[in-house]
Design an enzyme around this catalytic site. Structure first.
Site, PDB file in Angstrom:
ATOM      1  N   GLY A   1       3.990  -5.074   6.485  1.00 45.61           N
ATOM      2  CA  GLY A   1       3.080  -4.390   5.484  1.00 45.61           C
ATOM      3  C   GLY A   1       1.900  -4.597   4.317  1.00 45.61           C
TER       4      GLY A   1
ATOM      5  N   GLU B   1       1.151  -1.589  -0.420  1.00 49.04           N
ATOM      6  CA  GLU B   1       1.539  -1.655  -1.655  1.00 49.04           C
ATOM      7  C   GLU B   1       1.937  -3.228  -2.250  1.00 49.04           C
ATOM      8  OE1 GLU B   1       5.424   0.496  -2.888  1.00 49.04           O
ATOM      9  OE2 GLU B   1       5.367  -0.299  -0.285  1.00 49.04           O
TER      10      GLU B   1
END
Ligand code: MOS
Length: 738
Positions: free
Chosen positions: A702, A705
């Site tokens: 991912g 963040e």
């Protein structure tokens, strides 16, 4: 095809693709929660407490109830019952107390009543006419000088951190703090609730429709099947929209009571009190090293500031156990309660403030060692995850640092503070590492392949604005051997097969195994249909394979096979549908690998002492997040995080009034964020390309963040290099530098 196959080299995967939902958004046709309108809809406006600690003595609703257009006024006396969520059900919710449950007030702005009227203006007027009086009002506790309420809990420990610190030749011992930060997505929290006598339909702005449905069902006391949550588009959330907040329950309860659709939009001011924030944190870092820079002890003791209605913890120590190699380490966490609203995840929860502490401390240690801060990090690169004692699935932090240093021109850096000048401007160069975990949620998806060559993918996930629609379309197109344009992505509806949250940077990675299995299932059916097709006369289904949209014989190359479009249309079959399921990696017993993404930020700040002006001039960020499905939306994520990080370092802080506990800067004029004028001249983002196929078949971890971790420290490290002033309490205030 099996989920263990390496699919990271499929066509379309790794290709920059514009957002497929872009035209809908720029033309205003994408519908956000508050855009849904229904016949007979009424408007709800909450009344907010003007104290932070006390109880409601009386609420006079009599004149409000008689005002034009008013349908009903609700207080704790007539709202009805909301149930509590049980821990056993494993649903996620930060503010545990249902709204209007009793007459106690725990934070400024807490909802104490609700006015419902036929127009928004009538509801606002009625809300203003409601008179609440309070008793037992105590001075709120909102102090940001933190000491632990209870003894700290040990989070991770190895070796003898105290002894090693004691005897080391070089050490630092410093305390860092980060302020309360408020999520400011441009789309406000909003709920539009419908009740048909047995079922709720809730138009919400949530990063997790499936969890939302479960929480709402439990708290409203109806079966999960009787709740449908719809979130077609989000105007972002930054974590603030992960879990339900009280306004959703108020809207649903009013809709049930009035048998009318109810709309409740949270105001920008309420956003500062009622729907979460990143808690204030304070961390003491003690690092010790040998003279050659080898880290011999790392101690981190953090405290976060917590509201009264939640056990949310800002876990500053999550990455400390494995970022750098050291034999001796101890991390502890503690909290202290205040009369503030409920804290919640904000982009990079825990690690973002945590990395501000650790990466600042590493910079201070480098200075104490008279060593280059990049070299110090390279020196302490671990061979494996020393916390879990397992190898990393893929870790390229060293290359992030060395490649970033090269792109940035780091070798030209003069380490003396204030030494790099450009006329009246002093330049400062800083570096910090970043990290975010890679994990997967349970996720299901359905893929339908149609005889006209088109494809539909459906999953109960949602697009927070990061490009989930596009990335799912790309993955499905790659697996089904069609163009992205041929794929229709259907998400944002809890009636669909349960999909992942848009949280923890995990939506994309979680979708991969579900999509792979779904296409495989559809392929099985195609093979059976194909075995009756004249081009495969006499070939049994088990002799056939399905590769990127084409059925072919095992001994044949895929391009010699037949496309699913031709197989279906010649058999006059409309469609085949496959259903796939991916397993969560959370709570895995004895994981084989530590799965993490890494990166490095390099920052140049410009300090003009005569003008007292500080700005970020340029940034270089190198990210190691496995295979990037879409480098265009991917770069956008990292750039957005850098921009948010400039805000974290230099602007953002929610300040509470000691008299009444109100967030004094509860608006977009006084809560400063990075604006266009603050943007760096140059922002470079580079992705290393090491597909992590131990994580999933496409090798994609991912990226939502990781970009926000480390960036604030890289900026304050650069500020130190320019000015000689070490800012340990964010954000940097100009007066700190004078
Ligand atoms: Mo993110 S804070 O998990 O939305």
């Amino acid at each position: 095809m099996s989920p263990s196959d390496n699919l990271s080299t499929l066509p379309i995967i790794g290709r920059p693709h514009k957002r497929i939902d872009g035209p809908l958004k720029v033309s205003g046709t994408a519908r956000y929660a508050a855009d849904f309108h229904f016949h007979d809809l009424v408007y709800a406006v909450p009344v907010c407490a003007t104290i932070a600690n006390g109880r409601i003595a009386n609420i006079d609703t009599s004149s409000a109830a008689r005002m034009p257009g008013v349908r009903k006024i609700y207080t704790h006396e007539n709202i009805g019952t909301f149930y509590h969520v049980s821990k056993a059900s494993k649903v996620m919710l930060d503010e545990k107390r249902p709204p209007l449950e009793d007459n106690q007030v725990r934070y400024y702005g807490q909802y104490v009543a609700l006015a419902v009227a036929d127009t928004y203006e009538h509801a606002v007027a009625a809300a203003r006419a409601i008179k609440a009086t309070y008793a037992d009002v105590k001075a709120p506790s909102v102090s940001t000088r933190l000491s632990a309420d209870k003894p700290p809990e040990k989070q991770t420990e190895r070796g003898d951190a105290d002894g090693a610190f004691e005897h080391a030749p070089v050490k630092i011992d410093q305390t860092y703090s980060t302020p309360t930060e408020t999520h400011n997505p441009i789309e406000l929290h909003a709920s539009v609730a419908l009740w048909d006598g047995s079922h709720f339909t809730l138009y919400e702005t949530t990063q997790a429709i499936m969890n939302y449905r479960a929480v709402m069902a439990q708290m409203l006391g109806v079966p999960t099947d009787n709740v449908r949550v719809i979130t077609e588009y989000l105007g972002t959330g930054f974590g603030g929209k992960l879990w339900p907040w009280p306004q959703a329950l108020l809207a649903a309860a009013a809709a049930r009571d009035l048998h009318q659709p109810v709309k409740l939009v949270v105001s920008r001011e309420m956003m500062f009190h009622n729907v979460g924030h990143r808690p204030h944190t304070q961390q003491r870092l003690r690092l010790a090293a040998e003279k050659d820079g080898r880290l011999v002890s790392l101690r981190q003791d953090y405290i976060d500031m917590r509201g009264q209605l939640s056990d949310y913890q800002e876990d500053c120590g999550e990455a400390s156990g494995f970022m750098y190699s050291t034999a001796n380490l101890r991390v502890t966490g503690a909290y202290t309660e205040r009369n503030v609203g409920t804290g919640t995840s904000m982009r990079g929860p825990g690690k973002v403030p945590g990395s501000f502490g650790l990466e600042s401390a590493m910079d201070e240690l480098a200075i104490a060692l008279n060593m280059d801060p990049v070299a110090l990090r390279l020196k302490n690169e671990p061979e494996k995850d020393e916390e879990k004692n397992i190898p990393f699935s893929s870790r390229h932090l060293k290359e992030c640092l060395t490649h970033g240093a090269e792109l940035f021109g780091w070798s030209r850096r003069n380490p003396a503070a204030g030494s790099m000048r450009d006329g009246d401007t002093v330049l400062g160069w800083g570096v910090a590492a970043c990290n975010w975990m890679a994990a997967r949620f349970n996720a299901e998806a359905k893929i339908t392949l149609f005889g006209d060559g088109s494809v539909r993918v459906a999953s109960g996930t949602q697009d927070i604005g990061t490009g989930t629609y596009t990335v799912i379309a790309q993955m499905a197109a790659a697996l089904a051997g069609v163009d992205v344009d041929a794929v229709k992505v259907v998400i944002g509806d809890s009636d669909l097969p349960p999909g992942p949250w848009s949280g923890g940077s995990m939506a994309t990675g979680s979708m991969v195994p579900a999509l792979v299995q779904a296409i495989e299932q559809a392929g099985e059916q195609l093979k059976t249909i194909a075995s009756e097709n004249e081009s495969f006369k006499g070939v049994e289904a088990k002799e056939l394979v399905f590769t990127q949209g084409k059925v072919h014989r095992k001994d044949q190359r895929p391009d010699a096979g037949k496309h699913f479009r031709d197989i279906l249309s010649s058999a006059r079959v409309a469609q085949v549908e496959g259903h796939g399921k991916g397993q969560s990696t959370f709570g895995q017993k004895n994981p084989q690998y530590s799965m993490q993404s890494f990166g490095a930020h390099f920052v140049e700040v410009a300090w003009q002492p005569k003008l007292a002006r500080l700005r970020v001039n340029r940034t270089v960020t190198v990210i190691d997040a496995g295979r990037i499905i879409n480098p265009l939306t991917g770069r956008n994520q990292i750039e957005g995080a850098v921009v948010m990080g400039i805000g974290m370092a230099m602007f953002e802080e929610t300040r509470y009034d000691e008299r009444n506990g109100k967030a004094v800067n509860s608006n977009l004029a006084d809560y400063l964020m990075t604006s266009h004028a603050d943007m760096p001249e140059q922002m470079e983002v580079v992705f290393l390309d090491y597909p992590d196929t131990k994580f999933n078949a496409m090798g994609a971890r991912g990226i939502g963040e990781i970009g926000l971790t480390g960036i604030a420290a890289a900026i304050t490290n650069a500020v130190y290099h320019a000015t000689g002033v070490r800012v340990r309490d964010l954000p940097v205030h100009i007066e700190d530098l004078l």
